[in-house]
Design a protein around this motif. Structure first.
Motif, PDB file in Angstrom:
ATOM      1  N   ILE A   1       1.103  -0.497   0.139  1.00 48.02           N
ATOM      2  CA  ILE A   1      -0.133   0.420  -0.129  1.00 48.02           C
ATOM      3  C   ILE A   1       0.807   1.340  -0.455  1.00 48.02           C
ATOM      4  CG2 ILE A   1      -2.034   1.471   1.478  1.00 48.02           C
ATOM      5  CD1 ILE A   1      -2.923  -1.816  -0.209  1.00 48.02           C
ATOM      6  N   ALA A   2       0.812   2.478  -0.660  1.00 44.16           N
ATOM      7  CA  ALA A   2       1.115   2.742  -1.131  1.00 44.16           C
ATOM      8  C   ALA A   2       0.743   4.794  -0.779  1.00 44.16           C
ATOM      9  CB  ALA A   2       1.737   2.904  -3.331  1.00 44.16           C
ATOM     10  N   LEU A   3       0.502   4.762   0.538  1.00 49.91           N
ATOM     11  CA  LEU A   3       0.125   6.398   1.109  1.00 49.91           C
ATOM     12  C   LEU A   3       0.853   7.152   0.349  1.00 49.91           C
ATOM     13  CD1 LEU A   3      -1.304   7.325   2.998  1.00 49.91           C
ATOM     14  CD2 LEU A   3       0.204   7.128   4.666  1.00 49.91           C
ATOM     15  N   GLU A   4       0.360   8.111  -0.353  1.00 52.99           N
ATOM     16  CA  GLU A   4       0.511   9.387  -1.076  1.00 52.99           C
ATOM     17  C   GLU A   4       0.263  10.627  -0.695  1.00 52.99           C
ATOM     18  OE1 GLU A   4      -0.895  11.143  -5.670  1.00 52.99           O
ATOM     19  OE2 GLU A   4      -1.075   9.249  -5.217  1.00 52.99           O
ATOM     20  N   ASN A   5       1.391  11.760  -0.547  1.00 51.19           N
ATOM     21  CA  ASN A   5       1.460  12.505   0.155  1.00 51.19           C
ATOM     22  C   ASN A   5      -0.195  14.058  -0.813  1.00 51.19           C
ATOM     23  OD1 ASN A   5       3.113  13.088  -1.942  1.00 51.19           O
ATOM     24  ND2 ASN A   5       3.180  14.798  -1.144  1.00 51.19           N
ATOM     25  N   ILE A   6      -0.946  14.353  -0.161  1.00 49.68           N
ATOM     26  CA  ILE A   6      -1.730  15.554  -0.808  1.00 49.68           C
ATOM     27  C   ILE A   6      -1.618  16.133  -0.583  1.00 49.68           C
ATOM     28  CG2 ILE A   6      -3.967  15.458  -1.569  1.00 49.68           C
ATOM     29  CD1 ILE A   6      -2.988  12.669  -2.449  1.00 49.68           C
ATOM     30  N   PHE A   7      -2.651  17.630  -1.139  1.00 51.45           N
ATOM     31  CA  PHE A   7      -2.475  19.219  -0.480  1.00 51.45           C
ATOM     32  C   PHE A   7      -3.830  19.229  -0.674  1.00 51.45           C
ATOM     33  CE2 PHE A   7      -3.447  18.441  -5.592  1.00 51.45           C
ATOM     34  CZ  PHE A   7      -3.673  19.461  -5.890  1.00 51.45           C
ATOM     35  N   THR A   8      -3.270  20.884   0.545  1.00 50.73           N
ATOM     36  CA  THR A   8      -4.862  20.912   0.514  1.00 50.73           C
ATOM     37  C   THR A   8      -5.238  21.453  -0.439  1.00 50.73           C
ATOM     38  OG1 THR A   8      -4.257  22.030   3.109  1.00 50.73           O
ATOM     39  CG2 THR A   8      -5.340  22.959   2.188  1.00 50.73           C
ATOM     40  N   THR A   9      -6.934  21.278  -0.112  1.00 54.85           N
ATOM     41  CA  THR A   9      -7.613  21.811  -1.472  1.00 54.85           C
ATOM     42  C   THR A   9      -8.769  21.877  -1.487  1.00 54.85           C
ATOM     43  OG1 THR A   9      -9.260  19.464  -0.978  1.00 54.85           O
ATOM     44  CG2 THR A   9      -7.120  19.710  -2.607  1.00 54.85           C
ATOM     45  N   GLU A  10      -9.296  22.444   0.118  1.00 55.90           N
ATOM     46  CA  GLU A  10     -10.209  23.891   0.954  1.00 55.90           C
ATOM     47  C   GLU A  10      -9.694  24.416   1.770  1.00 55.90           C
ATOM     48  OE1 GLU A  10     -13.566  21.077   2.437  1.00 55.90           O
ATOM     49  OE2 GLU A  10     -13.216  21.028   0.369  1.00 55.90           O
ATOM     50  N   PRO A  11     -10.373  25.643   1.967  1.00 55.53           N
ATOM     51  CA  PRO A  11      -9.795  26.179   3.200  1.00 55.53           C
ATOM     52  C   PRO A  11     -10.121  25.685   4.293  1.00 55.53           C
ATOM     53  CG  PRO A  11     -10.324  28.051   1.897  1.00 55.53           C
ATOM     54  CD  PRO A  11     -11.278  26.739   0.965  1.00 55.53           C
ATOM     55  N   GLY A  12      -9.289  26.140   5.378  1.00 54.75           N
ATOM     56  CA  GLY A  12      -9.228  25.447   6.793  1.00 54.75           C
ATOM     57  C   GLY A  12      -9.079  23.304   6.950  1.00 54.75           C
ATOM     58  N   GLN A  13      -8.780  23.049   5.857  1.00 57.05           N
ATOM     59  CA  GLN A  13      -9.366  21.376   5.575  1.00 57.05           C
ATOM     60  C   GLN A  13      -7.699  21.117   6.480  1.00 57.05           C
ATOM     61  OE1 GLN A  13      -8.056  19.484   1.293  1.00 57.05           O
ATOM     62  NE2 GLN A  13      -9.361  18.862   1.484  1.00 57.05           N
ATOM     63  N   TYR A  14      -7.959  19.978   7.239  1.00 57.90           N
ATOM     64  CA  TYR A  14      -6.682  19.225   7.584  1.00 57.90           C
ATOM     65  C   TYR A  14      -6.475  17.704   6.852  1.00 57.90           C
ATOM     66  CZ  TYR A  14      -3.787  15.800  10.753  1.00 57.90           C
ATOM     67  OH  TYR A  14      -3.045  15.136  11.076  1.00 57.90           O
ATOM     68  N   ARG A  15      -4.646  18.419   6.458  1.00 57.30           N
ATOM     69  CA  ARG A  15      -4.025  17.831   5.110  1.00 57.30           C
ATOM     70  C   ARG A  15      -2.803  17.450   6.277  1.00 57.30           C
ATOM     71  NH1 ARG A  15      -6.439  14.823   1.289  1.00 57.30           N
ATOM     72  NH2 ARG A  15      -7.722  15.862   0.086  1.00 57.30           N
ATOM     73  N   GLN A  16      -2.216  16.162   6.679  1.00 60.28           N
ATOM     74  CA  GLN A  16      -0.595  15.546   6.789  1.00 60.28           C
ATOM     75  C   GLN A  16       0.049  16.022   5.673  1.00 60.28           C
ATOM     76  OE1 GLN A  16      -0.371  11.352   7.217  1.00 60.28           O
ATOM     77  NE2 GLN A  16      -1.403  12.032   9.367  1.00 60.28           N
ATOM     78  N   THR A  17       1.463  16.897   5.911  1.00 63.25           N
ATOM     79  CA  THR A  17       2.269  16.935   5.804  1.00 63.25           C
ATOM     80  C   THR A  17       2.734  16.270   4.727  1.00 63.25           C
ATOM     81  OG1 THR A  17       3.593  17.327   7.114  1.00 63.25           O
ATOM     82  CG2 THR A  17       2.615  19.248   6.386  1.00 63.25           C
ATOM     83  N   PRO A  18       3.812  16.042   3.822  1.00 70.36           N
ATOM     84  CA  PRO A  18       4.602  15.198   3.171  1.00 70.36           C
ATOM     85  C   PRO A  18       5.150  14.898   4.307  1.00 70.36           C
ATOM     86  CG  PRO A  18       4.869  16.641   1.609  1.00 70.36           C
ATOM     87  CD  PRO A  18       3.666  17.452   3.028  1.00 70.36           C
ATOM     88  N   ALA A  19       5.887  15.130   5.385  1.00 66.05           N
ATOM     89  CA  ALA A  19       6.774  14.879   6.833  1.00 66.05           C
ATOM     90  C   ALA A  19       6.024  13.872   7.035  1.00 66.05           C
ATOM     91  CB  ALA A  19       7.276  15.815   7.002  1.00 66.05           C
ATOM     92  N   GLU A  20       4.835  14.753   7.094  1.00 68.89           N
ATOM     93  CA  GLU A  20       3.612  13.422   8.418  1.00 68.89           C
ATOM     94  C   GLU A  20       3.248  12.565   7.733  1.00 68.89           C
ATOM     95  OE1 GLU A  20       1.530  18.241  10.860  1.00 68.89           O
ATOM     96  OE2 GLU A  20       0.991  17.589   9.071  1.00 68.89           O
ATOM     97  N   VAL A  21       3.136  12.086   6.570  1.00 67.70           N
ATOM     98  CA  VAL A  21       2.471  11.349   5.803  1.00 67.70           C
ATOM     99  C   VAL A  21       3.965  10.454   5.797  1.00 67.70           C
ATOM    100  CG1 VAL A  21       2.639   9.614   3.621  1.00 67.70           C
ATOM    101  CG2 VAL A  21       1.208  12.374   4.093  1.00 67.70           C
TER     102      VAL A  21
END
Length: 304
Positions: free
Chosen positions: A148-168
């Motif tokens: 399973i390859a966990l991909e880093n994504i970018f923030t797509t809407e205001p206030g959204q919570y996403r992990q940074t690449p380092a957090e992934v």
């Protein structure tokens, strides 16, 4: 010798049917590449977490026509952080693992999750939920030999919570499971680094040691924000957003990156440069092969 074992392009259906997937697959095979990443969720192959037997058989018949290595892209909308739909995402991902095995794919791409702005209270639980889901999926995938390859994504809407690449990368390290690796999407990392004021190259350095799959496509690292181009080409003209351009059209320093970083064994350099750029794909393929050779030289020098 590089740990990168191959390169190629992604391939999707344009109408939910296998015929259009096959048309693009044949075109890519004629380019002489060695690997194709199949967007299987662009085809109706799974219903409610269950594989549609007749369509799966047709998929196997189609893919077996070509001497290609396959990787599989899972649900683009996948979100193991969402409490309402997490179970459905896991069930669909498990079905995709089975499809991977049937066509000989040893990689299933899984997008990192997110929360809406109004779910901000749930962040700690969301990280835990994603890790538990990934562990369940990895254990399911273990006997199939699928990573399973966990991909880093970018923030797509205001206030959204996403992990940074380092957090992934930290998520993958914490799981410490042989069937979970990180997936660096270079353009995604570039865009998110710009948005958050992070050092792009440091984020890549954090991910590389646990990375077993790569997504390469060019951009200028400019977040989409509220700009909406009328035509997709207008985004390209502005250099804004997740553009999926041919290598060299943006300003990512590919050569410097691949001269520096080392990835896990059995890594594939997958270019998400689609049919819109079919005339530029041969040039991108040549450049990707040079990047692999450059990375191989870097690995050999480091070993001396």
């Amino acid at each position: 010798m590089s740990n990168i074992i191959g390169t190629g392009f992604n391939c999707n259906s344009v109408d939910g049917e296998l015929e259009s997937l096959g048309t693009d697959l044949r075109r890519l095979a004629d380019l002489g590449l060695d690997t194709v990443e199949l967007g299987l969720t662009s085809v109706d192959l799974i219903a409610g977490g269950r594989i549609i037997k007749e369509r799966a058989e047709r998929l196997v018949a189609l893919t077996s026509q070509f001497e290609l290595r396959y990787t599989v892209h899972g649900l683009v909308s996948s979100n193991f952080m969402d409490p309402a739909t997490c179970r459905y995402h896991i069930d669909a991902a498990k079905a995709l693992v089975e499809l991977c095995d049937r066509i000989g794919s040893r990689i299933l791409v899984q997008h990192g999750g997110c929360l809406r702005a109004d779910q901000i209270f749930d962040r700690a639980a969301a990280d835990t939920r994603e890790r538990e889901a990934l562990l369940e999926l990895a254990e399911f995938a273990r006997p199939y030999g699928v990573r399973i390859a966990l991909e880093n994504i970018f923030t797509t809407e205001p206030g959204q919570y996403r992990q940074t690449p380092a957090e992934v990368a930290a998520t993958v390290k914490a799981l410490n499971h042989p069937n979970v690796v990180a997936l660096i999407d270079f353009s995604h990392a570039y865009i998110e680094s710009t948005y958050r004021g992070l050092d792009f190259r440091d984020q890549l350095r954090a991910m590389a040691p646990v990375t077993g799959h790569l997504h390469a496509h060019d951009s200028f690292g400019r977040p989409q924000g509220f700009y909406k181009g009328f035509h997709p080409q207008e985004n390209t003209a502005m250099g804004i957003g997740d553009l999926h351009m041919p290598l060299g059209w943006g300003d990512i320093d590919w050569e410097d990156i691949f001269a520096e970083l080392e990835f896990l064994p059995e890594t594939v350099l997958m270019m998400e440069v689609g049919a819109r750029y079919r005339n530029e794909q041969p040039e991108s393929l040549e450049r990707a092969r040079k990047l692999i050779a450059l990375n191989s030289h870097r690995t050999a020098v480091a070993a001396e």
